[in-house]
Design a protein around this motif. Structure first.
Motif, short mmCIF file in Angstrom:
data_model
loop_
_atom_site.label_atom_id
_atom_site.label_comp_id
_atom_site.label_asym_id
_atom_site.label_seq_id
_atom_site.Cartn_x
_atom_site.Cartn_y
_atom_site.Cartn_z
N MET A 116 1.27 -1.56 0.06
CA MET A 116 -0.52 -0.41 0.35
C MET A 116 0.64 1.08 -0.19
SD MET A 116 -2.66 1.01 2.69
CE MET A 116 -3.67 -0.63 2.78
N ALA A 117 0.41 2.69 -1.09
CA ALA A 117 1.10 3.42 -0.64
C ALA A 117 1.43 4.05 0.84
CB ALA A 117 1.05 4.15 -1.79
N SER A 118 2.31 4.63 0.75
CA SER A 118 2.45 5.50 1.81
C SER A 118 0.91 6.72 2.04
CB SER A 118 3.58 6.61 1.65
OG SER A 118 4.09 7.87 2.47
N PRO A 119 1.09 6.60 3.31
CA PRO A 119 -0.13 7.48 3.73
C PRO A 119 0.12 9.28 4.10
CG PRO A 119 0.88 6.16 5.66
CD PRO A 119 1.33 5.83 4.90
N GLU A 120 0.55 9.28 2.82
CA GLU A 120 0.57 10.91 2.54
C GLU A 120 -0.49 11.46 1.86
OE1 GLU A 120 3.57 14.21 0.20
OE2 GLU A 120 3.59 11.88 0.31
N LEU A 121 -1.23 11.79 3.04
CA LEU A 121 -2.68 12.82 2.70
C LEU A 121 -2.88 14.38 2.85
CD1 LEU A 121 -5.27 10.53 4.68
CD2 LEU A 121 -4.42 10.47 2.32
N HIS A 122 -3.01 15.18 2.17
CA HIS A 122 -3.35 16.44 1.61
C HIS A 122 -4.90 16.96 1.73
CE1 HIS A 122 1.34 17.30 1.60
NE2 HIS A 122 1.15 15.70 0.33
N ARG A 123 -5.11 17.76 2.79
CA ARG A 123 -6.35 17.84 3.00
C ARG A 123 -6.07 19.86 2.60
NH1 ARG A 123 -6.88 14.37 6.25
NH2 ARG A 123 -7.68 13.06 6.47
N PHE A 124 -7.81 19.89 1.63
CA PHE A 124 -7.31 21.31 1.61
C PHE A 124 -9.42 21.54 1.38
CE2 PHE A 124 -6.08 20.95 -2.81
CZ PHE A 124 -7.04 21.42 -3.01
N THR A 125 -10.37 23.07 1.45
CA THR A 125 -11.35 23.02 0.83
C THR A 125 -11.79 24.00 0.33
OG1 THR A 125 -12.24 22.08 3.27
CG2 THR A 125 -14.57 23.15 1.96
N LEU A 126 -12.27 24.36 -1.00
CA LEU A 126 -11.84 25.74 -1.86
C LEU A 126 -13.25 26.46 -0.96
CD1 LEU A 126 -12.63 24.57 -5.00
CD2 LEU A 126 -11.06 24.97 -4.35
N PRO A 127 -13.13 27.92 -1.27
CA PRO A 127 -14.35 28.67 -0.96
C PRO A 127 -15.61 28.13 -1.25
CG PRO A 127 -12.44 29.55 -1.96
CD PRO A 127 -12.41 28.30 -2.69
N ASN A 128 -16.57 27.45 -2.48
CA ASN A 128 -17.50 26.77 -2.51
C ASN A 128 -17.69 25.47 -1.60
OD1 ASN A 128 -16.20 24.31 -3.80
ND2 ASN A 128 -16.72 25.59 -6.02
N GLY A 129 -16.80 25.37 -0.51
CA GLY A 129 -17.30 23.54 0.07
C GLY A 129 -16.65 23.05 -0.19
N LEU A 130 -16.51 22.57 -1.63
CA LEU A 130 -15.58 21.24 -1.80
C LEU A 130 -14.46 21.27 -0.94
CD1 LEU A 130 -15.86 18.93 -3.93
CD2 LEU A 130 -14.50 20.23 -5.35
N ARG A 131 -14.89 19.27 0.06
CA ARG A 131 -13.23 19.32 0.67
C ARG A 131 -12.41 18.46 -0.80
NH1 ARG A 131 -17.55 16.58 3.58
NH2 ARG A 131 -18.73 16.62 2.69
N VAL A 132 -11.90 18.64 -0.22
CA VAL A 132 -10.11 17.74 -1.39
C VAL A 132 -9.13 17.26 -0.68
CG1 VAL A 132 -8.89 18.35 -3.23
CG2 VAL A 132 -11.28 19.34 -3.01
N VAL A 133 -8.87 15.52 -1.57
CA VAL A 133 -7.89 14.76 -0.16
C VAL A 133 -6.86 14.89 -1.60
CG1 VAL A 133 -7.69 12.96 0.79
CG2 VAL A 133 -9.55 14.43 0.69
N LEU A 134 -5.81 15.30 -1.34
CA LEU A 134 -4.66 14.45 -2.10
C LEU A 134 -4.16 13.20 -1.83
CD1 LEU A 134 -3.30 17.93 -3.33
CD2 LEU A 134 -5.39 16.55 -4.57
N ALA A 135 -4.45 12.54 -2.26
CA ALA A 135 -2.72 11.35 -1.68
C ALA A 135 -1.43 10.99 -2.70
CB ALA A 135 -3.69 9.80 -1.89
N PRO A 136 -0.51 11.42 -2.48
CA PRO A 136 0.38 11.64 -4.04
C PRO A 136 0.99 10.06 -3.92
CG PRO A 136 0.84 12.90 -2.32
CD PRO A 136 -0.41 12.96 -1.67
N ASP A 137 1.14 9.07 -5.06
CA ASP A 137 2.19 7.88 -4.46
C ASP A 137 3.31 7.62 -6.45
OD1 ASP A 137 2.91 5.42 -5.16
OD2 ASP A 137 0.86 4.64 -5.47
N ALA A 138 3.85 7.87 -6.88
CA ALA A 138 4.50 8.43 -7.06
C ALA A 138 5.04 6.89 -8.19
CB ALA A 138 5.84 8.87 -7.44
N SER A 139 4.54 5.87 -7.60
CA SER A 139 5.16 4.26 -7.92
C SER A 139 4.27 3.39 -9.55
CB SER A 139 4.45 3.19 -6.79
OG SER A 139 3.28 3.49 -7.13
N ALA A 140 3.48 4.32 -9.97
CA ALA A 140 3.05 4.53 -11.29
C ALA A 140 2.04 5.43 -12.37
CB ALA A 140 1.96 3.42 -11.37
N PRO A 141 2.59 5.45 -13.11
CA PRO A 141 2.05 7.22 -13.65
C PRO A 141 0.84 6.94 -14.15
CG PRO A 141 3.38 5.35 -15.66
CD PRO A 141 3.56 4.29 -14.19
#
Length: 427
Positions: A1-26
């Motif tokens: 399983m990929a390393s649990p590196e998570l990045h969160r932010f929320t847009l002004p319109n309320g959309l919650r965003v989760v980014l989970a980078p993993d460079a093991s495959a393109p």
């Protein structure tokens, strides 16, 4: 399983965003989870959440019908959507070079899907055919996910058929669709997840570019779907003209996975002790020694574990031989539960089950599609996308006494019992 590196932010319109980078495959996975499932459907509109899922693929503000399909497939990608009790998800898996295309496609239909009479009538027919294929014309169709809830639950939200009634589906209007979209498909009611081969800052900029101008709308207030557990054993018999053998489903309530995740996981491990593998308790007794059951399963959630908020279900299902009365199968299951309640499983027995669960979860989340969807649903339902990385360890921490306590709580006087009887065309 990929390393649990998570990045969160929320847009002004309320959309919650989760980014989970993993460079093991393109490759990159993009999913959007909306906080609406079939438990949110109003009476008289059964199947509407699933119908609307279909409509989200029928064109949008900038794209004609089928364009979404072409753009994803021409990029070498795959896509789909699914409707669950408490959420609806959409995902795309593409080469990482096509990330912006995926974000544009999801933002465009979040902004304005093409809700027309033609699209609606067409998709009603598609959904009806899906129901015929998966339920009406199939042995054990809807067993147990459609048939068990109305026995275990009393409220419309928890008990009704999420696939929908044909009369309800046919009465849907474009105005109904527009109201459903305006109410539930707002950015503030959604989680966008991007996982895989991505640059965090560049992806943030692309998300803001494509989703930032989606109009904000109020987040709908989510009602409580809580209801008391059954008082006594509630029984129902269902005739199935296509079923070759009788079957049973036993349904119980489980702890709220949002407020008591570890209590919930004890039932998940209990399911493994009962039916996971040839050495499990019920497999050994009912299939191998007594030979009265030919198929046997147990688990949390009618769609799988951690797929819904409270109230959720623990179920045991069995297809048994016709010369055996259902009461014999139920009595054997009760005896095995009582044994576990009185004497916990051994540490070695539990270790086999938890090791199998950990392996399954690592393998499942090694697939980018599953990981993307898992992160999104965990963020939406539990507010913690990282939960999917913690589950193997938390399951391994379940103790033999906790499994015993879970077995003790599965009482005959607080359950639903569904009996499926073959009718041989006489239903």
């Amino acid at each position: 399983m990929a390393s649990p590196e998570l990045h969160r932010f929320t847009l002004p319109n309320g959309l919650r965003v989760v980014l989970a980078p993993d460079a093991s495959a393109p490759v990159v996975g993009v999913s959007v989870h909306y906080d609406v499932g079939f438990r949110s459907e109003p009476e008289g509109r059964t199947g509407f959440a699933h119908l609307f899922e279909h409509l989200m693929f029928q064109g949008s503000e900038s794209l004609e019908k089928l364009a979404h399909f072409r753009h994803v497939q021409s990029s070498g990608g795959t896509f789909n959507g699914s409707t669950h009790p408490d959420y609806t998800d959409y995902y795309q898996l593409l080469p990482s070079a096509a990330l912006e295309r995926a974000l544009f496609l999801e933002a465009d239909r979040m902004r304005a899907p093409k809700l027309t009479e033609e699209n609606l009538r067409n998709q009603i027919d598609v959904v009806k055919e899906e129901i015929r294929l998966n339920v009406l014309n199939r042995p054990y169709g809807g067993f147990p996910w459609i048939l068990l809830p109305p026995v275990l639950f009393k409220t419309f939200a928890n008990a009704h058929n999420g696939y929908g009634d044909f009369v309800d589906l046919e009465s849907a209007t474009v105005d109904d669709c527009a109201e459903f979209f305006d109410t539930y498909y707002s950015p503030s009611n959604a989680v966008l997840t991007v996982a895989g081969d991505l640059d965090v800052e560049a992806t943030k900029a692309l998300v803001e570019k494509h989703f930032g101008d989606v109009p904000a709308r109020p987040k709908p207030e989510r009602p409580s779907f809580a209801e008391p557990a059954p008082q006594g054993e509630v029984r129902h018999e269902h005739g199935d003209a296509l079923a070759p053998l009788p079957a049973i489903a036993i349904g119980y309530r489980v702890p709220d996975p949002v407020t008591d995740i570890d209590g919930y996981l004890a039932y998940l491990v209990l399911a493994g002790v009962l039916t996971d593998g040839d050495s499990s308790r019920l497999q050994q007794r009912l299939v191998h020694r007594e030979g009265i059951v030919i198929d046997l399963n147990a688990g949390c959630g009618l769609f799988g574990p951690l797929e819904a908020r409270d109230p959720d279900t623990f179920s045991i299902t069995a297809i048994h031989t016709p010369e055996v009365d259902a009461s014999q199968v139920v009595a054997a299951i009760d005896e095995e539960l009582q044994k576990l309640a009185q004497e916990p499983p051994s540490v070695e027995e539990l270790a086999k089950v938890t090791a199998r669960w950990a392996s399954t979860m690592h393998k499942e989340h090694d697939r980018l599609t599953n990981r993307t969807l898992g992160l999104g649903s965990a963020e939406l339902l539990f507010g913690r996308a990282e939960l999917i990385y913690e589950l193997p360890e938390r399951i391994a921490s379940v103790t033999v006494d906790e499994v015993s306590a879970a077995a003790k709580a599965l009482r005959p006087d607080a359950r639903a019992l569904l009996l499926v009887k073959p009718t041989g065309g006489t239903q």
